[in-house]
Write a protein that holds these residues in place. Sequence first.
Motif, PDB file in Angstrom:
ATOM      1  N   VAL A 230       0.822  -1.216   0.000  1.00  0.00           N
ATOM      2  CA  VAL A 230       0.000   0.000   0.000  1.00  0.00           C
ATOM      3  C   VAL A 230       0.854   1.264   0.000  1.00  0.00           C
ATOM      4  N   GLU A 231       1.825   1.316   0.885  1.00  0.00           N
ATOM      5  CA  GLU A 231       2.577   2.557   1.042  1.00  0.00           C
ATOM      6  C   GLU A 231       3.679   2.738   0.000  1.00  0.00           C
ATOM      7  N   HIS A 232       4.272   1.633  -0.475  1.00  0.00           N
ATOM      8  CA  HIS A 232       5.443   1.775  -1.351  1.00  0.00           C
ATOM      9  C   HIS A 232       5.302   1.091  -2.713  1.00  0.00           C
ATOM     10  N   GLY A 233       4.218   0.387  -2.959  1.00  0.00           N
ATOM     11  CA  GLY A 233       4.019  -0.226  -4.269  1.00  0.00           C
ATOM     12  C   GLY A 233       5.028  -1.306  -4.593  1.00  0.00           C
ATOM     13  N   ILE A 234       5.421  -2.079  -3.606  1.00  0.00           N
ATOM     14  CA  ILE A 234       6.391  -3.166  -3.772  1.00  0.00           C
ATOM     15  C   ILE A 234       5.638  -4.491  -3.783  1.00  0.00           C
ATOM     16  N   TYR A 235       5.810  -5.254  -4.842  1.00  0.00           N
ATOM     17  CA  TYR A 235       5.102  -6.526  -4.987  1.00  0.00           C
ATOM     18  C   TYR A 235       5.649  -7.566  -4.014  1.00  0.00           C
ATOM     19  N   LEU A 236       4.768  -8.502  -3.610  1.00  0.00           N
ATOM     20  CA  LEU A 236       5.152  -9.589  -2.722  1.00  0.00           C
ATOM     21  C   LEU A 236       4.973 -10.925  -3.437  1.00  0.00           C
ATOM     22  N   ILE A 237       5.930 -11.810  -3.239  1.00  0.00           N
ATOM     23  CA  ILE A 237       5.887 -13.163  -3.807  1.00  0.00           C
ATOM     24  C   ILE A 237       5.956 -14.136  -2.641  1.00  0.00           C
ATOM     25  N   GLU A 238       4.980 -15.009  -2.543  1.00  0.00           N
ATOM     26  CA  GLU A 238       4.860 -15.867  -1.367  1.00  0.00           C
ATOM     27  C   GLU A 238       4.910 -17.351  -1.730  1.00  0.00           C
ATOM     28  N   THR A 239       5.207 -18.174  -0.709  1.00  0.00           N
ATOM     29  CA  THR A 239       5.266 -19.638  -0.828  1.00  0.00           C
ATOM     30  C   THR A 239       6.334 -20.054  -1.840  1.00  0.00           C
ATOM     31  N   MET A 240       7.516 -19.473  -1.736  1.00  0.00           N
ATOM     32  CA  MET A 240       8.595 -19.772  -2.674  1.00  0.00           C
ATOM     33  C   MET A 240       9.436 -20.948  -2.189  1.00  0.00           C
ATOM     34  N   ALA A 241      10.086 -21.611  -3.137  1.00  0.00           N
ATOM     35  CA  ALA A 241      11.014 -22.710  -2.844  1.00  0.00           C
ATOM     36  C   ALA A 241      12.439 -22.155  -2.916  1.00  0.00           C
ATOM     37  N   LEU A 242      13.073 -21.983  -1.766  1.00  0.00           N
ATOM     38  CA  LEU A 242      14.378 -21.329  -1.699  1.00  0.00           C
ATOM     39  C   LEU A 242      15.487 -22.237  -1.172  1.00  0.00           C
ATOM     40  N   GLU A 243      15.165 -23.492  -0.869  1.00  0.00           N
ATOM     41  CA  GLU A 243      16.160 -24.363  -0.241  1.00  0.00           C
ATOM     42  C   GLU A 243      17.319 -24.713  -1.170  1.00  0.00           C
ATOM     43  N   GLU A 244      17.061 -24.920  -2.448  1.00  0.00           N
ATOM     44  CA  GLU A 244      18.147 -25.259  -3.372  1.00  0.00           C
ATOM     45  C   GLU A 244      19.124 -24.107  -3.536  1.00  0.00           C
ATOM     46  N   LEU A 245      18.597 -22.901  -3.663  1.00  0.00           N
ATOM     47  CA  LEU A 245      19.470 -21.727  -3.750  1.00  0.00           C
ATOM     48  C   LEU A 245      20.367 -21.645  -2.521  1.00  0.00           C
ATOM     49  N   ALA A 246      19.776 -21.832  -1.348  1.00  0.00           N
ATOM     50  CA  ALA A 246      20.547 -21.754  -0.114  1.00  0.00           C
ATOM     51  C   ALA A 246      21.581 -22.873  -0.035  1.00  0.00           C
ATOM     52  N   ARG A 247      21.182 -24.071  -0.417  1.00  0.00           N
ATOM     53  CA  ARG A 247      22.100 -25.217  -0.378  1.00  0.00           C
ATOM     54  C   ARG A 247      23.341 -24.952  -1.209  1.00  0.00           C
ATOM     55  N   ASP A 248      23.146 -24.366  -2.395  1.00  0.00           N
ATOM     56  CA  ASP A 248      24.262 -24.106  -3.315  1.00  0.00           C
ATOM     57  C   ASP A 248      24.903 -22.743  -3.085  1.00  0.00           C
ATOM     58  N   GLU A 249      24.424 -22.022  -2.074  1.00  0.00           N
ATOM     59  CA  GLU A 249      24.957 -20.695  -1.731  1.00  0.00           C
ATOM     60  C   GLU A 249      24.934 -19.742  -2.922  1.00  0.00           C
ATOM     61  N   VAL A 250      23.820 -19.791  -3.656  1.00  0.00           N
ATOM     62  CA  VAL A 250      23.591 -18.866  -4.765  1.00  0.00           C
ATOM     63  C   VAL A 250      22.836 -17.669  -4.200  1.00  0.00           C
ATOM     64  N   HIS A 251      23.541 -16.596  -4.000  1.00  0.00           N
ATOM     65  CA  HIS A 251      22.953 -15.433  -3.334  1.00  0.00           C
ATOM     66  C   HIS A 251      22.651 -14.288  -4.294  1.00  0.00           C
ATOM     67  N   GLU A 252      23.171 -14.359  -5.504  1.00  0.00           N
ATOM     68  CA  GLU A 252      22.953 -13.307  -6.502  1.00  0.00           C
ATOM     69  C   GLU A 252      22.712 -13.967  -7.852  1.00  0.00           C
ATOM     70  N   PHE A 253      21.703 -13.514  -8.596  1.00  0.00           N
ATOM     71  CA  PHE A 253      21.289 -14.214  -9.804  1.00  0.00           C
ATOM     72  C   PHE A 253      20.394 -13.304 -10.638  1.00  0.00           C
ATOM     73  N   THR A 254      20.097 -13.764 -11.846  1.00  0.00           N
ATOM     74  CA  THR A 254      19.067 -13.107 -12.650  1.00  0.00           C
ATOM     75  C   THR A 254      17.724 -13.720 -12.281  1.00  0.00           C
ATOM     76  N   PHE A 255      16.815 -12.866 -11.872  1.00  0.00           N
ATOM     77  CA  PHE A 255      15.487 -13.310 -11.454  1.00  0.00           C
ATOM     78  C   PHE A 255      14.515 -13.110 -12.609  1.00  0.00           C
ATOM     79  N   VAL A 256      13.758 -14.162 -12.928  1.00  0.00           N
ATOM     80  CA  VAL A 256      12.810 -14.125 -14.041  1.00  0.00           C
ATOM     81  C   VAL A 256      11.447 -14.580 -13.543  1.00  0.00           C
TER      82      VAL A 256
END
Length: 279
Positions: A230-256
Motif C-alpha cells: 500500500v505505502e510503497h508499491g512493492i510486490y510480494l511473492i509468497e510460498t517460494m522454494a528457496l532451499e536449493e538456492l541456499a544449499r548451493d549458496e547462490v545469493h545473486e542471480f538473474t530473477f525471471v
Amino acid sequence: MGTTARTADRLLDAVQAGVTIYDLGRRLTAGMPQSPNHPAFGLTLPRRHGDMVRADGGSAANDLLVMGTHVGTHVDALAHVSQDGRLHGGADAAAAQVGGRFDELGVHTVAPMVRRGVLLDVPAALGVQSCEPGYEITPADLDAAVSRQGTPVGAGDVVLIRSGWGRLFDHEDRNQYIGKDSGVPGVGADGATWLAQRGVHAAGADTIAFECLPPGKGHSSLPAHRILLVEHGIYLIETMALEELARDEVHEFTFVMAPLPLYGATGSPVRPLAVISRG
C-alpha cells in the motif's frame, strides 16, 4: 549494429554458453498447505482419453482448474491490500472494485520481471538451520545476511528472504507449514521498512504470508503488507522454494518471473526462476 541489438547478442551469447536454472515455484497439488483465506487448488479431468475417439484412433484429455490466485507460489498485485479504505496511490478501494475487477492495480498491470535477484539467507547468517516459529526477522538480521554474503541490496532488485520454513512445505501434516498455532517466521514492520528504504521492486519469502505471524494469531495483522504493497508499491511473492538456492549458496542471480495477465485480479500463480551462468 545498434546498441539494443548488441545487448541482445550478449544476452543470447550468455544463454547459449550455458546457464543453471533454479525453479523457485512450488508444485500445485490438491491438499497442499495454503492460507485458509483463499479458495483451494483443485483439478479434474472432464474429458478423459477414450471418452471421445477420433476415426484415426486419436484421443485427447482436458482439464478443469479451480483455485484462488493466492494459492501456491504467487505474486500479490497492488490491489490485494487496502488500508483505511485506500489502495496504493490513494485510490478508493470500494470504487476501484466496482464491476468485480481492479482495472488500475490488478495483476495484469504487473510487468514481467527480469531483474537482479538477491537471496538473503537469514538462518545461515544466524548460524541456525531455520528461524524459530513466530520469529521476527529484524533489520539487523537482514544486514547480517548482506554482510555475510557480500550482496548489498539496491533499487530495483528482487529480494528473496529465506527463513528456512520452506522445509516444512511437504510435511505430512500440512498444518506444520501453515503454522497457525506455532507461528511462522518472517519480517515485520521494521524489516518491511528496511526493504522499502532500499527501493526494491519486489520481495519474496518461503512462507505463505511473507511476514512474521505470532503464535495463534494467523493472518490477523499484516503490517508488512501495508508498508510494502500500500505505502510503497512493492510486490510480494509468497510460498517460494528457496532451499536449493541456499544449499548451493547462490545469493545473486538473474530473477525471471511473469504473472498470468488475469485482468483485474488481485494476484496470480507464478513460477519464478533464478538463472546463473555456468561459467
